[in-house]
Design an enzyme around this catalytic site. Sequence first.
Site, PDB file in Angstrom:
ATOM      1  N   GLY A 134      60.625 123.454 127.775  1.00 19.04           N
ATOM      2  CA  GLY A 134      60.724 123.311 126.326  1.00 19.04           C
ATOM      3  C   GLY A 134      62.051 122.698 125.924  1.00 19.04           C
ATOM      4  O   GLY A 134      62.313 122.489 124.741  1.00 19.04           O
ATOM      5  N   ARG A 151      64.607 124.591 119.065  1.00 14.92           N
ATOM      6  CA  ARG A 151      64.938 123.175 119.124  1.00 14.92           C
ATOM      7  C   ARG A 151      64.030 122.405 118.173  1.00 14.92           C
ATOM      8  O   ARG A 151      62.965 122.891 117.796  1.00 14.92           O
ATOM      9  CB  ARG A 151      64.777 122.624 120.545  1.00 14.92           C
ATOM     10  CG  ARG A 151      65.657 123.301 121.583  1.00 14.92           C
ATOM     11  CD  ARG A 151      65.252 122.908 122.992  1.00 14.92           C
ATOM     12  NE  ARG A 151      66.048 123.577 124.011  1.00 14.92           N
ATOM     13  CZ  ARG A 151      67.064 123.024 124.677  1.00 14.92           C
ATOM     14  NH1 ARG A 151      67.381 121.768 124.421  1.00 14.92           N
ATOM     15  NH2 ARG A 151      67.735 123.705 125.581  1.00 14.92           N
ATOM     16  N   HIS A 173      18.066  91.228  99.017  1.00 13.03           N
ATOM     17  CA  HIS A 173      17.472  89.888  98.953  1.00 13.03           C
ATOM     18  C   HIS A 173      18.220  89.044  97.921  1.00 13.03           C
ATOM     19  O   HIS A 173      18.111  89.271  96.708  1.00 13.03           O
ATOM     20  CB  HIS A 173      15.995  90.026  98.573  1.00 13.03           C
ATOM     21  CG  HIS A 173      15.215  88.758  98.688  1.00 13.03           C
ATOM     22  ND1 HIS A 173      13.839  88.711  98.498  1.00 13.03           N
ATOM     23  CD2 HIS A 173      15.576  87.478  98.961  1.00 13.03           C
ATOM     24  CE1 HIS A 173      13.425  87.474  98.637  1.00 13.03           C
ATOM     25  NE2 HIS A 173      14.467  86.708  98.919  1.00 13.03           N
ATOM     26  N   ASP A 181      65.561 126.849 137.896  1.00  7.97           N
ATOM     27  CA  ASP A 181      65.625 125.992 136.710  1.00  7.97           C
ATOM     28  C   ASP A 181      66.143 124.621 137.128  1.00  7.97           C
ATOM     29  O   ASP A 181      67.261 124.503 137.649  1.00  7.97           O
ATOM     30  CB  ASP A 181      66.545 126.639 135.674  1.00  7.97           C
ATOM     31  CG  ASP A 181      66.700 125.804 134.410  1.00  7.97           C
ATOM     32  OD1 ASP A 181      66.036 124.756 134.298  1.00  7.97           O
ATOM     33  OD2 ASP A 181      67.488 126.211 133.538  1.00  7.97           O
ATOM     34  N   LYS A 203      41.328 109.532 120.087  1.00 10.05           N
ATOM     35  CA  LYS A 203      41.307 109.646 118.625  1.00 10.05           C
ATOM     36  C   LYS A 203      42.740 109.667 118.102  1.00 10.05           C
ATOM     37  O   LYS A 203      43.585 110.417 118.593  1.00 10.05           O
ATOM     38  CB  LYS A 203      40.578 110.916 118.188  1.00 10.05           C
ATOM     39  CG  LYS A 203      40.303 110.973 116.694  1.00 10.05           C
ATOM     40  CD  LYS A 203      39.485 112.202 116.345  1.00 10.05           C
ATOM     41  CE  LYS A 203      39.029 112.140 114.886  1.00 10.05           C
ATOM     42  NZ  LYS A 203      40.135 112.000 113.944  1.00 10.05           N
ATOM     43  N   GLY A 246      64.128 120.208 131.192  1.00  8.80           N
ATOM     44  CA  GLY A 246      63.666 120.165 132.561  1.00  8.80           C
ATOM     45  C   GLY A 246      62.405 120.953 132.838  1.00  8.80           C
ATOM     46  O   GLY A 246      61.552 121.137 131.960  1.00  8.80           O
ATOM     47  N   PHE A 284      72.416 135.241 120.240  1.00  7.16           N
ATOM     48  CA  PHE A 284      71.661 136.020 121.218  1.00  7.16           C
ATOM     49  C   PHE A 284      71.804 137.512 120.929  1.00  7.16           C
ATOM     50  O   PHE A 284      72.872 137.975 120.503  1.00  7.16           O
ATOM     51  CB  PHE A 284      72.150 135.725 122.642  1.00  7.16           C
ATOM     52  CG  PHE A 284      71.396 134.614 123.304  1.00  7.16           C
ATOM     53  CD1 PHE A 284      70.144 134.834 123.853  1.00  7.16           C
ATOM     54  CD2 PHE A 284      71.930 133.336 123.372  1.00  7.16           C
ATOM     55  CE1 PHE A 284      69.432 133.815 124.461  1.00  7.16           C
ATOM     56  CE2 PHE A 284      71.237 132.307 123.978  1.00  7.16           C
ATOM     57  CZ  PHE A 284      69.979 132.540 124.522  1.00  7.16           C
ATOM     58  N   GLU A 334      44.359 114.751 119.671  1.00  5.80           N
ATOM     59  CA  GLU A 334      43.392 115.222 118.681  1.00  5.80           C
ATOM     60  C   GLU A 334      41.961 115.226 119.196  1.00  5.80           C
ATOM     61  O   GLU A 334      41.163 116.088 118.842  1.00  5.80           O
ATOM     62  CB  GLU A 334      43.477 114.366 117.413  1.00  5.80           C
ATOM     63  CG  GLU A 334      42.666 114.949 116.274  1.00  5.80           C
ATOM     64  CD  GLU A 334      42.706 114.098 115.019  1.00  5.80           C
ATOM     65  OE1 GLU A 334      41.924 114.386 114.096  1.00  5.80           O
ATOM     66  OE2 GLU A 334      43.503 113.151 114.954  1.00  5.80           O
TER      67      GLU A 334
END
Length: 854
Positions: free
Chosen positions: A721, A794, A35, A685, A254, A724, A622, A392
């Site tokens: 990953g 990578r 107030h 591939d 989000k 392609g 490798f 998220e």
Amino acid sequence: MSLAEYRRKRDFKTTPEPKAAKAKATGNSFVIQKHAARRLHYDLRLEMDGVLKSWAVTRGPSLVPDNKRLAVHVEDHPLTYGDFEGVIPPGQYGSGEVIVWDRGTWEPVHDAKKGYKKGHLEFSLQGEKLGGHWHLVRMASKEGETRENWLLIKGEDEAARKAEDPDIVEEMPLSVKSGRSVESLKGDQKAAVWNSRKRNTKKAENTATSRRAAKGDRMPKSAKSGEIPDFVPPALASLVKTVPKGERWLHEIKLDGYRIQARIENGEVKLLTRTGLDWTDRFGDRLPSALKALPVQAALLDGEIVVESGNGSSDFSLLQQDLSEGRSDRFTYYVFDLMHLDGQDLTGVALRDRKGLLEELIGGADPALKYSAHFDESGDLVLKHACRLSLEGVISKVANAPYRPGRGRDWVKSKCTARQELVIGGYVPSSVSDKAIGSLIMGVNETDGLRHVGRVGTGYTQKLARQVFDRLQPLVRDRSPFRDKLTSTERKDAVFVEPEIVAEIEFRGWTGDAHLRHASFRGLREDKQARDVVLEAPAEQLPSRKKADAKTKPAASEAAEAARRRVTLTHPDRLYWPEAGVTKEGLADYYALVWPRIAPFIVDRPLALLRCPEGHEKTCFFQKHGWRGMRKDIVTIRDPKDDEGHVGIRDLDGLLSLVQGAALEIHPWGSRAGDLERPDMVNIDLDPGPDVSWERVIAAAFEVRERFTALGLTGFVKTSGGKGLHVVAPLKPKAQWPEVKAAMKALADGMSVDSPGDYVSTVSKAKRKGKILIDYLRNGRGATAVAPYSTRARAGAPVSMPLSFDELGPAIGPNHFTVENVPARFAALDSDPWEDFRKAEVPLTAKTKTKKAR
């Protein structure tokens, strides 16, 4: 007292206050009205006997028990007054502006009538701002004193604050009814009914009218004229178990950044944190310039500043990195609300209308400013889609609600994975650097102190690990800040610090001993105070230490944790992906999570490993044979055509031993040990050349599936990953390698011949520009392809992720999924998209081998 005094003091032909009427029904409501009369005060009103017993609290309520606030007992008010918000005209009793500052219910601890008569009311409040136990105590009257003075005192409980904590009336100044400030009511003709300010009001109305006309009369009628405030405490979302459904809700993605309020006035821009700190200088020049260019004189915007990763999602770690490096070119300000626009207070306007004005304002602005769009679809579908993209979560908002500061139920959040702000109570030094942290020791505030919740050993870049180390050095202390008595294991190598810094942590749940499970660091929260950090978990409460000490049977999730701990990792804080902050420990956590799904593709198969002992940025090589120092959990698979045999694993311990050996990529054979000559899967591939769009790669995947179908095979798709897609089909191990390779070569050649402008089946780089290589060579004896769920060496720690064909689209690129965001995807999936992989296996028949796949 009675309502007669209330009536005597007011002229109801002039004041908008409700007329006096005693209610027959009784309840337990309370209200506190702010107030702004001759002197600002707060009116506390408790419902008793059909009226509101009222006290004028001169400085407002305090959450500090030692702060005894003077409360002057005034006349009873009618119950209808509890909803009053407006302006009491000059010349009337109590003239000035009134807002509903808080409201809810109250419960007396003892008999309310006896306590009131005696002069000591002890009660609890359940309001939108206030809670816990309170006391109203009548003071002894002094000679000649006409007013009845009481003291309002906060009780000692979990809702109480310390003297150094923020004052609740300053922290949350706005109305819980309309979201408005008391100052915004000045001159508000709709909130008053008197004529003494007619000249100024008329001018304001003409100004507002001209503005609305200039803007095409877009301003909602519920907007109020008023000056732009310096800052509005933000509306905050409450965490919920399940996303709300229904037409009354809007759903937004989000964002993972810093909540920022942008204040624009006459060409000056300020970027303010959720607590009102001015961070304008921290975000460089681009965002303020973009905001300054908006076609407004004054505006107050609410949004989030983010940095987007390569897959298009906001990434708090990248935001922290850019801020620490002084980089500002990647900042994007997603704006989702508008509280003030050119002299119009919009906090009382419905959200949908506010967003309509906002979208129009942001349209055509600098790309650094983006409108945060919403979805009207079912909330659970929006959340599922967000989580499958490893975002998220979702913020759901009531479409017709005003803007209400503070944490309420108009805005709620549903998360894809568990995230929690936690307090840093210590650290463990790095095992590979004497100037960096190796892990952080975390805690959460509870009523009796800081509770220890375990360590977080991944998510730090090299630079960040050093920066956090430097930040913590001035805070080092001898004694533990945790209220718990830590075990010897929990204290091992610990350096304790003053609990003053907040970090945001993502984790997978809680272990049986009340520790974080599979936790990862996301960044420091410089916009949060450590004292405000409490557990936020409606769906899953933190287990008690008593329960853990009772040695209860571990849950399935804890069993995975126990299995992981059987393999000791040396230098667990060694960074394998420095730019992403993924450590050896983080990779082990990831593989423990995906183990049930990756196991069928790597167990009892010869493996070719890409090992990177110093991380993916350094030397990698490798390896398909064993090596000196190889752990016993890594086995050798005999091959009659190779004297040395091949590396293989049989269980999770074997996989985690590969992690210890720095295997960042796992490439299995398409056949199993014991039957090396007959493959049980084939892999095509799709490797795009330069200038090939992602949409073309997706189209190629669908064509490969069609050709597999023509061969009688069932195609399953996964991201590589890398660049392609892979289309994989299960086989019954009947045909041998030469036959299988010939069938896949025929498929690749068929695509190349039928669409020579799109596809090529030869590896020659000179022929691949603008085309997609249909690589069939992974289907020969000794050839390998990266395993589903395997990580790649990578940048960003991408993984090869199985998808359903329905998911293929521009939102998911070849390296969209990473070690860090896979858990969110797992949480959203109803089922594994490859769960029927083995059920779909068929033999490569003689007819299939010779059939031309069209």
